[in-house]
Enzyme design. Sequence first.
Site, PDB file in Angstrom:
ATOM      1  N   LYS A 152       7.559  -4.376   8.766  1.00 13.41           N
ATOM      2  CA  LYS A 152       7.731  -2.914   8.754  1.00 13.41           C
ATOM      3  C   LYS A 152       6.413  -2.276   9.209  1.00 13.41           C
ATOM      4  O   LYS A 152       6.400  -1.332   9.970  1.00 13.41           O
ATOM      5  CB  LYS A 152       8.121  -2.393   7.380  1.00 13.41           C
ATOM      6  CG  LYS A 152       8.331  -0.869   7.419  1.00 13.41           C
ATOM      7  CD  LYS A 152       8.712  -0.299   6.102  1.00 13.41           C
ATOM      8  CE  LYS A 152       7.566  -0.190   5.146  1.00 13.41           C
ATOM      9  NZ  LYS A 152       6.580   0.861   5.467  1.00 13.41           N
ATOM     10  N   ASP A 153       5.315  -2.860   8.722  1.00 12.47           N
ATOM     11  CA  ASP A 153       3.987  -2.404   9.144  1.00 12.47           C
ATOM     12  C   ASP A 153       3.521  -3.325  10.270  1.00 12.47           C
ATOM     13  O   ASP A 153       2.547  -4.069  10.126  1.00 12.47           O
ATOM     14  CB  ASP A 153       3.025  -2.466   7.952  1.00 12.47           C
ATOM     15  CG  ASP A 153       3.463  -1.538   6.850  1.00 12.47           C
ATOM     16  OD1 ASP A 153       3.395  -0.324   7.046  1.00 12.47           O
ATOM     17  OD2 ASP A 153       3.917  -2.023   5.793  1.00 12.47           O
ATOM     18  N   LEU A 211       6.631  -3.016  -6.343  1.00 12.81           N
ATOM     19  CA  LEU A 211       7.238  -4.048  -5.499  1.00 12.81           C
ATOM     20  C   LEU A 211       8.739  -3.845  -5.304  1.00 12.81           C
ATOM     21  O   LEU A 211       9.439  -3.353  -6.187  1.00 12.81           O
ATOM     22  CB  LEU A 211       6.973  -5.426  -6.121  1.00 12.81           C
ATOM     23  CG  LEU A 211       5.495  -5.751  -6.368  1.00 12.81           C
ATOM     24  CD1 LEU A 211       5.349  -7.152  -6.937  1.00 12.81           C
ATOM     25  CD2 LEU A 211       4.673  -5.609  -5.084  1.00 12.81           C
ATOM     26  N   MET A 231       0.280  -3.309  -2.580  1.00 10.69           N
ATOM     27  CA  MET A 231      -0.241  -2.166  -3.324  1.00 10.69           C
ATOM     28  C   MET A 231       0.689  -1.868  -4.506  1.00 10.69           C
ATOM     29  O   MET A 231       0.689  -0.765  -5.058  1.00 10.69           O
ATOM     30  CB  MET A 231      -0.382  -0.954  -2.403  1.00 10.69           C
ATOM     31  CG  MET A 231      -1.374  -1.231  -1.273  1.00 10.69           C
ATOM     32  SD  MET A 231      -2.159   0.240  -0.608  1.00 10.69           S
ATOM     33  CE  MET A 231      -0.759   1.114   0.026  1.00 10.69           C
ATOM     34  N   GLY A 232       1.485  -2.874  -4.884  1.00 15.66           N
ATOM     35  CA  GLY A 232       2.343  -2.722  -6.065  1.00 15.66           C
ATOM     36  C   GLY A 232       3.601  -1.916  -5.792  1.00 15.66           C
ATOM     37  O   GLY A 232       3.957  -1.671  -4.650  1.00 15.66           O
ATOM     38  N   HIS A 250       8.669  -7.074  -0.487  1.00 16.70           N
ATOM     39  CA  HIS A 250       7.553  -7.887  -1.008  1.00 16.70           C
ATOM     40  C   HIS A 250       8.064  -9.245  -1.492  1.00 16.70           C
ATOM     41  O   HIS A 250       7.410 -10.275  -1.278  1.00 16.70           O
ATOM     42  CB  HIS A 250       6.893  -7.187  -2.206  1.00 16.70           C
ATOM     43  CG  HIS A 250       6.262  -5.870  -1.880  1.00 16.70           C
ATOM     44  ND1 HIS A 250       6.737  -4.671  -2.353  1.00 16.70           N
ATOM     45  CD2 HIS A 250       5.175  -5.572  -1.124  1.00 16.70           C
ATOM     46  CE1 HIS A 250       5.964  -3.687  -1.919  1.00 16.70           C
ATOM     47  NE2 HIS A 250       5.020  -4.198  -1.169  1.00 16.70           N
ATOM     48  N   GLN A 276       0.002  -3.027  11.509  1.00 14.31           N
ATOM     49  CA  GLN A 276      -0.937  -3.580  10.512  1.00 14.31           C
ATOM     50  C   GLN A 276      -1.029  -5.100  10.660  1.00 14.31           C
ATOM     51  O   GLN A 276      -2.116  -5.685  10.588  1.00 14.31           O
ATOM     52  CB  GLN A 276      -0.478  -3.220   9.098  1.00 14.31           C
ATOM     53  CG  GLN A 276      -1.217  -3.980   8.012  1.00 14.31           C
ATOM     54  CD  GLN A 276      -0.873  -3.498   6.617  1.00 14.31           C
ATOM     55  OE1 GLN A 276      -1.474  -2.562   6.126  1.00 14.31           O
ATOM     56  NE2 GLN A 276       0.073  -4.162   5.956  1.00 14.31           N
TER      57      GLN A 276
HETATM   58  O1  PAF Z   1       0.683  -3.195   3.356  1.00 13.25           O
HETATM   59  C1  PAF Z   1       0.091  -2.923   2.302  1.00 13.25           C
HETATM   60  O2  PAF Z   1       0.683  -2.836   1.225  1.00 13.25           O
HETATM   61  C2  PAF Z   1      -1.420  -2.672   2.348  1.00 13.25           C
HETATM   62  O3  PAF Z   1      -1.788  -2.058   3.528  1.00 13.25           O
HETATM   63  C3  PAF Z   1      -2.246  -3.940   2.085  1.00 13.25           C
HETATM   64  C4  PAF Z   1      -2.029  -4.969   3.173  1.00 13.25           C
HETATM   65  C5  PAF Z   1      -1.904  -4.534   0.730  1.00 13.25           C
HETATM   66  C6  PAF Z   1      -3.742  -3.594   2.078  1.00 13.25           C
HETATM   67  O4  PAF Z   1      -4.054  -2.673   1.103  1.00 13.25           O
END
Ligand code: PAF
Length: 259
Positions: free
Chosen positions: A148-149, A33, A30-31, A37, A152
């Site tokens: 970290k996520d 960075l 989501m930028g 990332h 997810q």
């Molecule tokens: O982890 C993230 O930055 C967001 O949840 C992702 C995976 C880019 C989806 O929008």
Amino acid sequence: MNVLRTLEDLNLFVSKIKQTGKTIGFVPTMGFLHSGHISLIHLSRKKTEVTIASIYVNPSQFNDSNDFEKYPKNEKNDLALLEQNSCDAVFIPTRLEIESLKKVSVDLGDLDNVMEGRFRPGHFKGVVEVVYRLFSVVKPDKAFFGEKDFQQLLVIQKMVSDTKLPIDILGAPVVRESNGLAMSSRNSRLSFEAREKAGFIFEILNSFGQVKRSVLENRLQGYGFELEYLETHCFGNQNRLFIAGVYDGVRLIDNIKIK
Ligand code: PAF
């Protein structure tokens, strides 16, 4: 580096790569960075032949509109970082184009009822939607997500397995600031002092099991950390400790592996 701002540009780039038979690694972001990332870009470059990143702040995964509006952005810096780290292409779609793509819905079972699923209703539904849409056009062989996520990462693995997409989903370890704070784009919204102090979150995770829970909760409270959850979960053969809460007005999450 190729900067692809339309689906047409992306489709052309992807079909050229597919014709050469090269493997594609994908790093959705989501930028704003940071080194977390960039570690994913490096991993993708190691494991695949062509690396594509994406930058898209996905409105459908924000359960709090204030958080969406305040989400930090710096495209110029993001492009420079990706270029310096030899990313081959970046896809920066518009909302209209993303929303024109087919979406899926997946039954996430318990994953959607605990931790982030419980505290951010609808969040994972939005993540699944956008990641599926991105996968359908980037068509990667492998895709990379930060631990970290961690929840997810599991959600994406479940989505890929349920929809039978031929994509390997790989996680990469949490990257930390020098005081132990897990790197996150949201850290930029902490005050200078709060960001300096925020290493206590990692310290508390590491004291879990050695000190009574009530003592840890008191410590968190003393720092002004509004705790949402501090929980252990076992996923597969991995036992992890997870934390989330609001500190200095910013919602932060972190987790560590435990024995
Ligand atoms: O982890 C993230 O930055 C967001 O949840 C992702 C995976 C880019 C989806 O929008």
